[in-house]
Write an enzyme that holds these catalytic residues in place. Structure first.
Site, PDB file in Angstrom:
ATOM      1  N   ARG A 243      -6.414  -6.945  -2.892  1.00 46.65           N
ATOM      2  CA  ARG A 243      -5.955  -8.333  -2.925  1.00 46.65           C
ATOM      3  C   ARG A 243      -6.924  -9.304  -2.275  1.00 46.65           C
ATOM      4  O   ARG A 243      -6.936 -10.486  -2.594  1.00 46.65           O
ATOM      5  CB  ARG A 243      -4.695  -8.430  -2.050  1.00 46.65           C
ATOM      6  CG  ARG A 243      -3.437  -8.403  -2.792  1.00 46.65           C
ATOM      7  CD  ARG A 243      -2.285  -8.345  -1.794  1.00 46.65           C
ATOM      8  NE  ARG A 243      -1.084  -7.977  -2.508  1.00 46.65           N
ATOM      9  CZ  ARG A 243      -0.328  -8.847  -3.174  1.00 46.65           C
ATOM     10  NH1 ARG A 243      -0.603 -10.122  -3.145  1.00 46.65           N
ATOM     11  NH2 ARG A 243       0.724  -8.445  -3.842  1.00 46.65           N
TER      12      ARG A 243
ATOM     13  N   ASP B 239      -4.426  -9.022  -7.908  1.00 49.49           N
ATOM     14  CA  ASP B 239      -3.033  -8.880  -7.507  1.00 49.49           C
ATOM     15  C   ASP B 239      -2.492  -7.831  -8.481  1.00 49.49           C
ATOM     16  O   ASP B 239      -2.415  -8.077  -9.693  1.00 49.49           O
ATOM     17  CB  ASP B 239      -2.321 -10.229  -7.670  1.00 49.49           C
ATOM     18  CG  ASP B 239      -0.837 -10.111  -7.353  1.00 49.49           C
ATOM     19  OD1 ASP B 239      -0.316  -8.969  -7.352  1.00 49.49           O
ATOM     20  OD2 ASP B 239      -0.198 -11.148  -7.118  1.00 49.49           O
ATOM     21  N   PHE B 240      -2.132  -6.670  -7.971  1.00 50.99           N
ATOM     22  CA  PHE B 240      -1.801  -5.533  -8.849  1.00 50.99           C
ATOM     23  C   PHE B 240      -0.574  -5.781  -9.715  1.00 50.99           C
ATOM     24  O   PHE B 240      -0.362  -5.111 -10.715  1.00 50.99           O
ATOM     25  CB  PHE B 240      -1.588  -4.255  -8.024  1.00 50.99           C
ATOM     26  CG  PHE B 240      -2.767  -3.919  -7.147  1.00 50.99           C
ATOM     27  CD1 PHE B 240      -4.067  -4.196  -7.565  1.00 50.99           C
ATOM     28  CD2 PHE B 240      -2.582  -3.325  -5.907  1.00 50.99           C
ATOM     29  CE1 PHE B 240      -5.161  -3.898  -6.757  1.00 50.99           C
ATOM     30  CE2 PHE B 240      -3.663  -3.024  -5.090  1.00 50.99           C
ATOM     31  CZ  PHE B 240      -4.962  -3.313  -5.522  1.00 50.99           C
TER      32      PHE B 240
ATOM     33  N   HIS C  99      -1.761  16.033   0.937  1.00 48.51           N
ATOM     34  CA  HIS C  99      -3.136  16.381   1.295  1.00 48.51           C
ATOM     35  C   HIS C  99      -3.248  17.771   1.941  1.00 48.51           C
ATOM     36  O   HIS C  99      -4.305  18.369   1.944  1.00 48.51           O
ATOM     37  CB  HIS C  99      -3.805  15.288   2.143  1.00 48.51           C
ATOM     38  CG  HIS C  99      -3.402  15.278   3.581  1.00 48.51           C
ATOM     39  ND1 HIS C  99      -2.249  14.692   4.010  1.00 48.51           N
ATOM     40  CD2 HIS C  99      -3.992  15.776   4.687  1.00 48.51           C
ATOM     41  CE1 HIS C  99      -2.157  14.833   5.335  1.00 48.51           C
ATOM     42  NE2 HIS C  99      -3.209  15.494   5.776  1.00 48.51           N
TER      43      HIS C  99
ATOM     44  N   GLU D 203       0.891  17.557  16.341  1.00 47.55           N
ATOM     45  CA  GLU D 203      -0.170  16.550  16.462  1.00 47.55           C
ATOM     46  C   GLU D 203      -0.222  16.051  17.890  1.00 47.55           C
ATOM     47  O   GLU D 203       0.821  15.857  18.517  1.00 47.55           O
ATOM     48  CB  GLU D 203       0.140  15.362  15.551  1.00 47.55           C
ATOM     49  CG  GLU D 203       0.024  15.693  14.093  1.00 47.55           C
ATOM     50  CD  GLU D 203       0.320  14.466  13.271  1.00 47.55           C
ATOM     51  OE1 GLU D 203      -0.605  13.675  13.075  1.00 47.55           O
ATOM     52  OE2 GLU D 203       1.476  14.281  12.865  1.00 47.55           O
TER      53      GLU D 203
ATOM     54  N   ASP E 171       8.304  12.234   6.979  1.00 48.96           N
ATOM     55  CA  ASP E 171       6.853  12.092   7.015  1.00 48.96           C
ATOM     56  C   ASP E 171       6.137  13.454   6.923  1.00 48.96           C
ATOM     57  O   ASP E 171       5.052  13.545   6.369  1.00 48.96           O
ATOM     58  CB  ASP E 171       6.461  11.380   8.323  1.00 48.96           C
ATOM     59  CG  ASP E 171       4.989  10.979   8.361  1.00 48.96           C
ATOM     60  OD1 ASP E 171       4.504  10.432   7.354  1.00 48.96           O
ATOM     61  OD2 ASP E 171       4.323  11.213   9.387  1.00 48.96           O
TER      62      ASP E 171
ATOM     63  N   HIS F 221       4.565  18.270   3.775  1.00 48.23           N
ATOM     64  CA  HIS F 221       3.586  19.266   4.218  1.00 48.23           C
ATOM     65  C   HIS F 221       4.226  20.601   4.631  1.00 48.23           C
ATOM     66  O   HIS F 221       3.779  21.664   4.217  1.00 48.23           O
ATOM     67  CB  HIS F 221       2.771  18.731   5.397  1.00 48.23           C
ATOM     68  CG  HIS F 221       2.166  17.377   5.150  1.00 48.23           C
ATOM     69  ND1 HIS F 221       1.644  17.004   3.932  1.00 48.23           N
ATOM     70  CD2 HIS F 221       1.993  16.295   5.967  1.00 48.23           C
ATOM     71  CE1 HIS F 221       1.178  15.759   4.014  1.00 48.23           C
ATOM     72  NE2 HIS F 221       1.386  15.308   5.230  1.00 48.23           N
TER      73      HIS F 221
ATOM     74  N   LYS G  78       4.922  14.618  16.954  1.00 51.61           N
ATOM     75  CA  LYS G  78       3.825  13.780  17.448  1.00 51.61           C
ATOM     76  C   LYS G  78       3.778  13.937  18.964  1.00 51.61           C
ATOM     77  O   LYS G  78       4.790  14.257  19.588  1.00 51.61           O
ATOM     78  CB  LYS G  78       4.087  12.297  17.155  1.00 51.61           C
ATOM     79  CG  LYS G  78       4.473  12.002  15.718  1.00 51.61           C
ATOM     80  CD  LYS G  78       3.268  11.787  14.850  1.00 51.61           C
ATOM     81  CE  LYS G  78       3.643  11.378  13.446  1.00 51.61           C
ATOM     82  NZ  LYS G  78       2.904  12.064  12.389  1.00 51.61           N
TER      83      LYS G  78
ATOM     84  N   LYS H  81      -3.444  19.449  18.947  1.00 52.69           N
ATOM     85  CA  LYS H  81      -3.334  19.417  17.483  1.00 52.69           C
ATOM     86  C   LYS H  81      -3.420  20.857  17.005  1.00 52.69           C
ATOM     87  O   LYS H  81      -4.401  21.556  17.301  1.00 52.69           O
ATOM     88  CB  LYS H  81      -4.466  18.599  16.876  1.00 52.69           C
ATOM     89  CG  LYS H  81      -4.372  18.499  15.344  1.00 52.69           C
ATOM     90  CD  LYS H  81      -5.301  17.433  14.793  1.00 52.69           C
ATOM     91  CE  LYS H  81      -5.277  17.359  13.275  1.00 52.69           C
ATOM     92  NZ  LYS H  81      -4.063  16.749  12.730  1.00 52.69           N
TER      93      LYS H  81
HETATM   94  C1  BG6 Z   1       0.307  12.403   7.033  1.00 50.49           C
HETATM   95  C2  BG6 Z   1       1.382  11.788   7.875  1.00 50.49           C
HETATM   96  O1  BG6 Z   1       0.805  12.755   5.783  1.00 50.49           O
HETATM   97  O2  BG6 Z   1      -0.203  13.572   7.699  1.00 50.49           O
HETATM   98  C3  BG6 Z   1       0.847  11.440   9.261  1.00 50.49           C
HETATM   99  O3  BG6 Z   1       1.851  10.594   7.255  1.00 50.49           O
HETATM  100  C4  BG6 Z   1       0.217  12.657   9.889  1.00 50.49           C
HETATM  101  O4  BG6 Z   1       1.884  10.948  10.092  1.00 50.49           O
HETATM  102  C5  BG6 Z   1      -0.791  13.308   8.946  1.00 50.49           C
HETATM  103  O5  BG6 Z   1      -0.445  12.211  11.072  1.00 50.49           O
HETATM  104  C6  BG6 Z   1      -1.287  14.633   9.515  1.00 50.49           C
HETATM  105  O6  BG6 Z   1      -2.323  15.111   8.709  1.00 50.49           O
HETATM  106  P1  BG6 Z   1      -3.458  16.074   9.305  1.00 50.49           P
HETATM  107  O7  BG6 Z   1      -4.318  16.400   8.131  1.00 50.49           O
HETATM  108  O8  BG6 Z   1      -4.173  15.288  10.367  1.00 50.49           O
HETATM  109  O9  BG6 Z   1      -2.744  17.267   9.872  1.00 50.49           O
END
Ligand code: BG6
EC number: 1.1.1.49
Length: 489
Positions: free
Chosen positions: A49, A92-93, A175, A213, A232, A237, A337, A342
């Site tokens: 944008r 603007d999508f 991811h 985390e 989340d 995941h 969190k 981690k």
């Molecule tokens: C994301 C979440 O999908 O994954 C985040 O929205 C989280 O809150 C993140 O911090 C963690 O990913 P990774 O790859 O750092 O373990």
């Protein structure tokens, strides 16, 4: 030279100046370029944008790229080649008229990859506009999470996209599926016959999945507070990891064979009723504590916070899979969190041998464990029993690892970021690292009943100090079954 070939494409990044694009997508694309995995004709269109000079936005992308790519991996020749692929367009999508410039820039490119790094609420309009200007037929669309915040809203997003794109051209990102070690779960399970014969309720007593985390909310309070840790992290995941551990062997590596098996696991997850919630699920929210020796604020004192919120930043739960393979084998999931470190790790606990002949006081040591470390220090260790060495030790037992550390064993190989693999697979048209509509919907359905149960009971999260492993209830959850979290002994 790479052993795979990638066709040329135009990659349109919607939301090109957002955090995800700057932190993850450009660095991943740069790394693909550096590895020779972007076709010479591939161009990247940064769409956002923000008005103003394109040059200024491109310079900001460059600056972020150099911040997120480690200095030792910056190759100036590749940087220049990469910059030459980038073009910036203000759009603007939601406005169909704004797509004319995109059509012009895409030109005759045969393949368009439209990556939506935007809120899911605009996915539908982008799809409609791509179709309106005639770009949809040659496009694959990539959808970032979160896709909705419950089953109903996720269906609405999926349906809006499906009006213009068939499932075979929709790539839903989780991811975690792009992480090297998560990929390795498939190799570990299905390229070794050693484990498969043991991979069931006859030999496995329980499974732990921890995704911890160290960081807190990192300036994302607005988003996170609407979601919470269940939506989340667990909905996507952790349930994906659970599926990869629990699924039956697929008949081949095709996207649908793998996804069919994962869906069967999700469908077999036993619902957790409101009356079972207090025993099976623990919600937590961090309060002020310390992390890495520094004092850190609690969730309610984070920047932009609303101090009434009862959103959870920690969840531990016991999931049961009602099928022949897993009946009676609990899967303990834990994610939060502001944990002490981690750590993403799966621990498969094998049952003790049926007849025990060693010293009674060592009985609790017995039972092999397969530890799959996803991050950091990626690797696999199998805890096996041996005897202590020495004449004076008799038949004293010890549990020690048979270990494969990826960084020590494959010293030269750099572990690619998840987004590199995912972007590469979209360009190759391979959907097996992406989540199918029915998977995402089954996962929502299971999570929705937990959220509904919390609402019904008026359940508030239990406090835990930042820098600890969550509320005491998380320990009780597993000790109630006569077990403990791995490492807590
Ligand atoms: C994301 C979440 O999908 O994954 C985040 O929205 C989280 O809150 C993140 O911090 C963690 O990913 P990774 O790859 O750092 O373990």
């Amino acid at each position: 030279m790479p052993s795979i070939t990638v066709e040329s494409c135009t990659l349109a990044l919607f939301g090109a100046l957002g955090d995800l694009a700057l932190r993850k997508l450009y660095p991943a694309l740069y790394q693909l370029d550096r590895a020779g995995l972007l076709h010479a004709d591939t161009q990247i269109l940064a769409l956002a944008r923000e008005t103003g000079e394109a040059q200024q936005h491109l310079a900001s992308i460059d600056e972020h790229l150099r911040r997120y790519v480690p200095g030792s991996e910056v190759d100036e020749a590749v940087m220049q080649r990469f910059q030459a692929r980038l073009h910036y367009l203000t759009m603007d999508f939601t406005q169909a008229d704004d797509y004319a410039a995109l059509v012009e820039q895409v030109g005759n490119s045969e393949r368009l990859i439209a990556y939506f790094a935007t809120p899911a609420s605009v996915y539908g309009s982008i799809c409609a506009n791509l179709a309106w200007v005639g770009l949809a037929e040659r496009a694959r669309v990539v959808l970032e999470k979160p896709i909705g915040h419950d089953l109903e809203s996720s269906r609405a997003v999926n349906d809006a996209v499906a009006e213009f794109f068939p499932e075979t051209r929709i790539y839903r990102i989780d991811h975690y599926l792009g992480k090297e070690t998560v990929q390795n779960l498939i190799a570990l399970r299905f390229a070794n016959s050693l484990f498969e014969t043991q991979w069931n309720q006859n030999y496995i007593s329980h499974v732990e999945i921890t995704v911890a985390e160290k960081v807190g909310i990192e300036g994302r309070w607005g988003y996170f507070d609407q979601a919470g840790q269940l939506r989340d992290m667990i909905q996507n995941h952790l349930l994906q990891l659970l599926c990869l551990i629990a699924m039956d062997p697929p008949s081949d590596l095709s996207a649908d064979s793998i996804r069919d098996e994962k869906v069967k696991v999700l469908k077999a997850l036993s619902p957790i009723t409101a009356s079972q919630l207090s025993n099976q699920v623990v919600r937590g929210q961090y309060v002020a504590g310390s992390s890495g020796g520094q004092s850190v604020p609690g969730y309610l004192q984070e920047e932009n916070s609303n101090n009434q919120s009862d959103t959870e930043t920690f969840v531990a739960l016991r999931a049961d899979i009602c099928n022949w393979r897993w009946s009676g084998v609990p899967f303990y999931l834990r994610t939060g969190k502001r944990m002490p470190e981690k750590l993403s790790q799966i621990v498969i606990h094998f049952k003790a041998p049926p007849h025990y002949i060693f010293a009674p006081e060592q009985r609790q040591l017995i039972g092999n464990k397969l530890i799959i470390r996803l991050q950091p220090d990626e690797g696999i260790a199998l805890q096996v029993m041996t005897k202590e060495q020495g004449l004076d030790k008799g038949m004293q037992l010890r549990s020690g690892p048979l270990q494969l550390s990826f960084s020590d064993t494959y010293k030269s190989a750099r572990i690619p970021d998840a987004y590199e693999r995912l972007l590469l697979e979209v360009m190759r048209g391979n959907q097996n690292l992406f989540v199918r509509k029915d998977e995402i919907e089954c996962a929502w359905q299971w999570c929705d009943q937990l959220i509904a149960g919390w609402k019904k009971l008026g359940d508030s999260p239990k406090p835990y100090a930042a820098g600890t492993w969550g509320p005491m209830g998380s320990i009780a959850l597993i000790t109630r079954d006569g077990r403990s979290w791995y490492g807590d002994l």
